[in-house]
Write an enzyme that holds these catalytic residues in place. Structure first.
Site, short mmCIF file in Angstrom:
data_model
loop_
_atom_site.label_atom_id
_atom_site.label_comp_id
_atom_site.label_asym_id
_atom_site.label_seq_id
_atom_site.Cartn_x
_atom_site.Cartn_y
_atom_site.Cartn_z
N ASP A 23 -6.05 8.56 -5.03
CA ASP A 23 -4.83 9.33 -4.80
C ASP A 23 -4.21 9.80 -6.12
OD1 ASP A 23 -2.56 10.39 -3.69
OD2 ASP A 23 -1.95 8.56 -2.64
N HIS A 25 -1.10 11.58 -6.06
CA HIS A 25 0.30 11.94 -5.78
C HIS A 25 1.23 10.96 -6.48
CE1 HIS A 25 -1.92 13.84 -2.45
NE2 HIS A 25 -1.01 14.78 -2.59
#
Lengths: 153, 447
Positions: A23, A25
Site C-alpha cells: 500500500d 496511501h
C-alpha cells in the site's frame, strides 16, 4: 525487554508507524505521525509498503512500546493476518498493536470487520475517518495498562 | 547517499535506441518491434481517435475536454469500461491502473485503441514507465499522462535521479513519434495527493520544461484540485499564466491547462461523493481548465467511472463561457500562489546550477521539493499541509520549501486560525471528512 517509559532518556513512549503491505496511501499515516508527535510520542515512521517483519524488526531495534499499522487499499485482511503470532515468534508478544484505515474491500459493515482484526491480535482496530484523538486516547490507556501489569511499556 | 545525476539536454536518438535495446526491451518479453510498427499503428487511427486533434478541436469550439481512466485485468472488461466512458461523453479514454498493459502487450493495446472512436490514453504513476509507454505508443495510444512527482509520491525507494531519467526517456520517445509525424499529447500529471497550489504549479512547470527539453511539443499541465473553488480557480489561472511565460514565449508548444479531480479521501455516502465530483468540475470550469481528468463516483467499477465522466461532462458543458470574475480575494490568492511558485522554481534552478534535471533531483534530496504526503524515502518528509477555516489548503509547516517570508506568515496565520481547532482536528480537516465524523461502514473509498 523494554525499559519502563519513565526510565527513558526523554520520557517519551515510542511507537512504530507505517503503511502495511504493498500500500502506498500515506496521507492517514502522515496525519497520525503529526498528531502523535504533538501528543508527546516519539514516532518512528517507516513510510509506505512495510512488511509485518519490517514493523517488528523496527520495534525490536528501537525498543518500541507499540506498533501502529495503517492500511488503506483494501487488502488489510491479507496483510494483517497473523500479526500477533509473528510478534510472538519474534519475542515481543505483549507489544501494543493498533490498526486502522480502509481495512477491507467493499461495503462490509464495521461490526463485521472489527472482530477479524481483533482476531489477528490487534488491541484495537479503527474504521475510516476516525479522529487521531481517539487512537491516541486508547494508546495512552493501553500503555498504562501494560505498565500496570509489569509488561512491555 | 550516492546517486548518479541525470543531466539536462536533449538526448540524441542514438541514446534513445541504445537505452531501449539494452534496458527497456530487456525488462520483459514483448512483441515490440522497431518504431515503424507504432508509426503504422498511428497512421491507421481515425482522425477523431488522435488526442492532439481532439484537444485542438475542443479549444476551437471553446469546450472543455474530459479525460477518464479505467483499469480492468481482462481485455474484454477493459474495452467495455472504456466504451462506457466514451458513451458517457469522455474525450480521452485512458488505460489506468488495473490494466496490465505490459503483459497484454502491443496487440492488446492495439485491439482496444482501434475499437474506440476517441483517443486512447495511458495514465501511469510508475517510477519506471518506459516499457509501458513503449507498448502504449506502439499500440496506438496518443495521450500519455505521467509525472515525476506522482511517481515519487507512490514509490517507496526509487531515487529521484532514476525517476527523472526514466521520464527523460519517455519524453524523448514521445518526441521521436512527434518528429516522425505522429503527434502525442503528454500530460504532466498532477503530483498527488494534497499538494498546496504554489508547489503543485512549480512541480508541473519544472517537469514540463524537462519534457520540452527532450522535444515534447504538446503538453497538458495538470493541477490537482483541492476543493476550495476560489483557491483552485486562482491556481488554474496562475498555472496558465506562468506556463505561457516559462514554456511558450515563442508559441512553439501546444499548451493546455488540466484540472485533475480531488484524489484524496472522499465520503462513504454516494450522494455526498457526487458533491465532491461536482465541486471539482465547477472549479475546473470556472478556473478555465482546457481538460479535466475525472474520477469515479465511488469505487473503481466501470459504472462509477462512467458516472463520474458523465457528471463532469454535463457540468463543464453547462459552465461553457463562464469564468470566475476577478475579485480582491481571487487576486490575493493568485498573487500569493504566483510569488511562492516563482521562489520555488528559482531555488531549484540554483540547486542545479543551470541544469534543471540535476537541480530537480537535488532539490528533492535537499527538501526544497518536499511533498506533504509523499511516500518516497528520499523526500525530506518535513512539510505539512492543512486546511484553513475556509477550506483552503495552507502550509502548516513548509519545511525546506522556500516560499517567501510574507507567504510563510500568511500560511501560519491561516493554519492557526483554522476555526481554532485543536492540532489533531486541524490536520483531519485536510480531508473531505468533517472533523469528528465517524462513519459506520468498514469499507470506505480511496482513489
Amino acid at each position: 525487554v523494554s525499559a519502563p517509559v519513565e526510565d527513558r532518556v526523554d520520557g517519551k513512549p515510542k511507537v512504530i508507524l507505517g503503511v502495511v503491505g504493498a500500500d502506498v496511501h500515506i496521507v492517514g499515516a502522515r496525519v497520525l505521525e503529526y498528531a502523535l508527535t504533538e501528543a508527546g510520542y516519539d514516532v518512528v515512521s517507516l513510510g509506505i509498503m512495510v512488511s509485518q517483519e519490517e514493523f517488528i524488526e523496527a520495534a525490536i531495534e528501537s525498543n518500541a512500546d507499540a506498533i501502529l499499522v495503517s492500511s488503506v487499499y483494501g487488502h488489510g485482511e491479507i496483510d494483517c493476518r497473523g500479526f500477533r503470532d509473528k510478534c510472538v515468534e519474534y519475542g515481543i508478544a505483549d507489544i501494543v498493536l493498533l490498526v486502522g484505515g480502509n481495512l477491507v474491500v467493499g461495503k462490509q459493515s464495521w461490526p463485521e470487520v472489527e472482530p477479524k482484526f481483533l482476531d489477528y491480535g490487534f488491541d484495537r482496530a479503527y474504521p475510516p475517518g476516525t479522529s487521531p484523538d481517539i487512537a491516541i486516547k486508547d494508546l495512552n490507556e493501553l500503555l498504562a495498562e501494560r505498565r500496570a501489569l509489569g509488561g512491555r511499556a | 547517499v550516492s546517486a548518479q545525476s541525470p543531466a539536462a539536454g536533449r538526448w540524441p536518438v542514438e541514446r534513445l535506441i541504445e537505452v531501449r535495446d539494452s534496458q527497456v526491451l530487456a525488462q520483459h518479453a514483448s512483441d515490440l518491434g522497431g518504431f515503424e510498427h507504432g508509426f503504422a499503428q498511428h497512421d491507421a487511427l481515425d482522425h477523431l481517435a488522435r488526442a492532439h486533434t481532439v484537444m485542438e478541436r475542443s479549444r476551437e469550439l471553446g469546450r472543455r475536454a474530459v479525460e477518464a481512466g479505467y483499469g480492468d485485468d481482462s481485455p474484454d472488461g477493459q474495452l467495455a469500461g472504456l466504451k462506457a466512458l466514451e458513451q458517457a461523453g469522455a474525450d480521452i479514454l485512458s488505460l489506468a491502473a488495473g490494466y496490465p498493459i505490459v503483459s497484454q502487450d502491443v496487440a492488446g493495446v492495439a485491439e482496444i485503441a482501434t475499437a474506440l472512436g476517441r483517443p486512447c490514453g495511458l495514465r501511469i504513476a510508475s517510477s519506471d514507465a518506459r516499457l509501458a509507454v513503449e507498448v502504449a505508443l506502439a499500440g496506438g495510444v496518443t495521450y500519455v499522462a505521467t509525472s515525476v512527482f506522482r511517481a515519487l509520491a507512490h514509490d517507496d525507494a526509487a531515487t529521484p535521479e532514476s525517476i527523472v531519467e526514466h521520464h527523460q526517456y519517455v519524453d524523448r520517445l514521445i518526441a521521436h513519434f512527434e518528429e516522425h509525424g505522429h503527434p502525442v499529447v503528454r500530460e504532466v500529471a498532477a503530483p498527488g495527493p494534497v499538494v498546496p497550489p504554489c508547489l503543485a504549479i512549480a512541480l508541473v512547470l519544472l517537469e514540463a520544461r524537462l519534457a520540452a527539453d527532450q522535444g515534447v511539443r504538446r503538453l497538458v499541465l495538470s493541477y490537482g484540485l483541492l476543493g476550495n473553488v476560489v483557491q483552485d480557480a486562482a491556481a488554474l489561472q496562475v498555472l496558465r499564466e506562468m506556463a505561457t511565460e516559462e514554456l511558450n514565449a515563442d508559441g512553439g508548444i501546444d499548451l493546455y491547462v488540466g484540472a485533475a479531480e480531488w484524489s484524496g479521501q472522499v465520503p462513504d455516502d454516494e450522494g455526498a461523493r457526487y458533491g465532491v465530483v461536482l465541486n471539482g468540475a465547477i472549479a475546473a470550469g470556472l478556473g478555465g481548465a482546457d481538460i479535466m481528468s475525472t474520477a469515479p463516483v465511488g469505487t473503481a467499477r466501470s459504472a462509477d467511472a462512467a458516472a463520474g465522466a458523465q457528471t463532469t461532462r454535463q457540468l463543464l458543458d453547462l459552465l461553457t463561457g463562464q469564468q470566475l470574475e476577478t475579485s480582491d480575494e481571487l487576486g490575493r490568492e493568485a498573487d500569493l500562489t504566483r510569488r511562492s511558485a516563482r521562489a520555488i522554481l528559482d531555488a531549484v534552478a540554483d540547486a542545479g546550477d543551470g541544469d534543471l534535471a540535476r537541480g530537480t533531483a537535488l532539490a528533492v534530496r535537499r527538501g526544497i521539493l518536499d511533498l506533504p504526503f509523499g511516500g518516497n524515502r528520499h523526500l525530506a518528509g518535513v512539510a505539512r499541509a492543512v486546511r484553513d477555516g475556509d477550506g483552503r489548503l495552507r502550509w502548516l509547516e513548509p519545511g525546506g520549501v522556500p516560499i517567501p517570508a510574507d507567504a510563510r506568515d500568511l500560511h501560519a496565520a491561516a493554519a492557526a486560525n483554522a476555526a481554532e481547532l485543536p492540532p489533531t482536528e486541524l490536520v483531519s480537516a485536510g480531508f473531505f471528512v468533517p472533523p469528528g465524523h465517524s462513519p459506520e461502514a468498514g469499507g470506505g473509498v480511496t482513489t
